[in-house]
Design a protein around this motif. Sequence first.
Motif, PDB file in Angstrom:
ATOM      1  N   ASN A  77     -40.033  86.899 -98.146  1.00  0.00           N
ATOM      2  CA  ASN A  77     -40.070  87.921 -99.182  1.00  0.00           C
ATOM      3  C   ASN A  77     -38.736  88.071 -99.894  1.00  0.00           C
ATOM      4  O   ASN A  77     -38.680  88.356-101.092  1.00  0.00           O
ATOM      5  CB  ASN A  77     -40.470  89.277 -98.581  1.00  0.00           C
ATOM      6  N   LEU A  80     -37.105  82.628-101.915  1.00  0.00           N
ATOM      7  CA  LEU A  80     -38.054  81.529-101.894  1.00  0.00           C
ATOM      8  C   LEU A  80     -37.468  80.414-101.043  1.00  0.00           C
ATOM      9  O   LEU A  80     -36.456  79.807-101.418  1.00  0.00           O
ATOM     10  CB  LEU A  80     -38.353  81.026-103.317  1.00  0.00           C
ATOM     11  N   LEU A 117     -47.900  83.285 -97.706  1.00  0.00           N
ATOM     12  CA  LEU A 117     -46.572  83.151 -98.307  1.00  0.00           C
ATOM     13  C   LEU A 117     -46.153  81.685 -98.398  1.00  0.00           C
ATOM     14  O   LEU A 117     -45.516  81.268 -99.373  1.00  0.00           O
ATOM     15  CB  LEU A 117     -45.550  83.932 -97.484  1.00  0.00           C
ATOM     16  N   LEU A 120     -47.888  80.184-101.451  1.00  0.00           N
ATOM     17  CA  LEU A 120     -47.262  80.617-102.704  1.00  0.00           C
ATOM     18  C   LEU A 120     -45.894  79.971-102.894  1.00  0.00           C
ATOM     19  O   LEU A 120     -45.469  79.733-104.030  1.00  0.00           O
ATOM     20  CB  LEU A 120     -47.121  82.144-102.720  1.00  0.00           C
ATOM     21  N   THR A 121     -45.202  79.675-101.805  1.00  0.00           N
ATOM     22  CA  THR A 121     -43.882  79.060-101.893  1.00  0.00           C
ATOM     23  C   THR A 121     -43.973  77.588-102.285  1.00  0.00           C
ATOM     24  O   THR A 121     -43.223  77.123-103.149  1.00  0.00           O
ATOM     25  CB  THR A 121     -43.128  79.195-100.550  1.00  0.00           C
ATOM     26  N   LEU A 366     -47.839  90.472-101.834  1.00  0.00           N
ATOM     27  CA  LEU A 366     -46.403  90.216-101.719  1.00  0.00           C
ATOM     28  C   LEU A 366     -45.603  91.458-101.377  1.00  0.00           C
ATOM     29  O   LEU A 366     -44.506  91.359-100.824  1.00  0.00           O
ATOM     30  CB  LEU A 366     -45.884  89.602-103.024  1.00  0.00           C
ATOM     31  N   GLY A 369     -41.791  91.682-101.747  1.00  0.00           N
ATOM     32  CA  GLY A 369     -41.325  90.398-102.265  1.00  0.00           C
ATOM     33  C   GLY A 369     -41.867  90.057-103.638  1.00  0.00           C
ATOM     34  O   GLY A 369     -41.556  88.987-104.182  1.00  0.00           O
ATOM     35  N   LYS A 372     -39.120  89.466-106.461  1.00  0.00           N
ATOM     36  CA  LYS A 372     -38.394  88.223-106.221  1.00  0.00           C
ATOM     37  C   LYS A 372     -39.232  87.017-106.608  1.00  0.00           C
ATOM     38  O   LYS A 372     -38.749  86.075-107.266  1.00  0.00           O
ATOM     39  CB  LYS A 372     -37.995  88.141-104.747  1.00  0.00           C
ATOM     40  N   HIS A 373     -40.493  87.021-106.216  1.00  0.00           N
ATOM     41  CA  HIS A 373     -41.365  85.887-106.532  1.00  0.00           C
ATOM     42  C   HIS A 373     -41.616  85.779-108.034  1.00  0.00           C
ATOM     43  O   HIS A 373     -41.623  84.661-108.574  1.00  0.00           O
ATOM     44  CB  HIS A 373     -42.686  86.005-105.770  1.00  0.00           C
ATOM     45  N   ASN A 377     -40.515  82.338-108.761  1.00  0.00           N
ATOM     46  CA  ASN A 377     -41.630  81.463-108.411  1.00  0.00           C
ATOM     47  C   ASN A 377     -42.311  80.964-109.689  1.00  0.00           C
ATOM     48  O   ASN A 377     -43.043  81.700-110.354  1.00  0.00           O
ATOM     49  CB  ASN A 377     -42.626  82.226-107.532  1.00  0.00           C
TER      50      ASN A 377
END
Length: 446
Positions: A77, A80, A117, A120-121, A366, A369, A372-373, A377
């Motif tokens: 979170n 990345l 997660l 998504l990463t 999320l 997080g 941040k994403h 991302n």
Amino acid sequence: MGKRKTQRKNTAMLDSDDDSSSMSSSSTMRSDRLSVSGTEEVEVNKDSLLDEAVDALYEKRGSTREKALASIIEAFNSNLQHQFVEKKFATLLHQCLNSIKKGSSKEISLASHVIGLLALTVGPGDNAREILEESVTPISQASKSGSESSKIASLLECLAIITFVGGIDPEETEKSMQIMWQLVHPKLGSNVVTVKPSAVVITAVVSAWSFLLTTMDGWRLSPKLWQESIAYLSTLLDKDDRSVRIAAGEALAVIFEMGSLEKFAGEAKGPNNGSISEGNKSKEVFSHIQGLRGKILNQVRDLSVEAGGKGSAKKDLNNQRNLFKDVLEFLEDGCCPETSLKIGGDSLQTSAWSQLIQLNFLRHFLGGGFTKHMQENEFLQDVFGFTPKRRNLLGSEHISNSQKRMYKSPNSVISKARTQILNKQRMQSKDRNFGHFAVNVGEDDS
């Protein structure tokens, strides 16, 4: 069809304090490492802590594994973790799957979140495909064993996320949606024992199902599926639990936006070259659909002005009213709610129900997080067409140019190209008042 700006920001969204709590926890993590000199040494320290957490997943004590999973979630979170994932992708995935197969309800919930997660990463590609292929069966089996609502909800969120990222064929998405649907609508048989699902499970099923529905071409789904889902969602609007009603309202908004009920009604009324009995059956189905329309409109209108007392969570009453006011305006006038969400110094805009449902779901998943994403991302940025003014240049090339084109090209044949689908829906909205409740199907020809 019109679009309407609303002061009711992001109906049914998470509380905004999640992001701030994430920032404080992240800063605490960083302050613990201030003694390390240099950026590279800080990164090495972070990776070593993650390495230790992954190693702890091999421990026999369940509480140790739970703490390790929680620390991995916090790390994913706050940043990345591309470099870490490149080294430990397979190990992390399979240890989390072991936790889902053998762990406690808490461990299963945490492991499910880590897998989401992880998807998504890594973003779309071979790794995301592997996550989906390896995880579907364990998730499906775990969701059917036991009745712990929070565990089932976590598993469903995970299934939705990994399908959203790793699914390419529509059949894969339909399979995941069917797994979800069977938890509240099981196929009855001689060996099937039905257990009434809790409000938490119903809400989780409908939310995850709706999230994946936003990626589908509704015109390829069967009329029987639409009839079952719409009728069921209508019954949920009468439930006492407010979160269930809100989830059902969002799902119906997506269905109407896709024009699926109009398509279904048109097929039922269409020309019939078969027997008289088949013709009568089609008329009965069409009449049933028209009745559903009227019932849903009345339900939505009532919920948009509810005075309270129906449902225990008073704090959700305004969310419910605001949502159903938006749905009512959409059904009566064809106006989609436009929303704007501040992310750092930038604004993320939505102008369709499908976008809003995706945003709500991802923000919920999320939690702290999310900011941040969205800032770093690129997969999520492509999904929403969001470009931060101050882009973090480190790690900005983790999605290949071909993968970017898959999500941006209006001519892509891959049904999972999210932006293509949303653009298609917006184009349809200009040509017809799709989703408009008063389309009067069949009245001109009657």
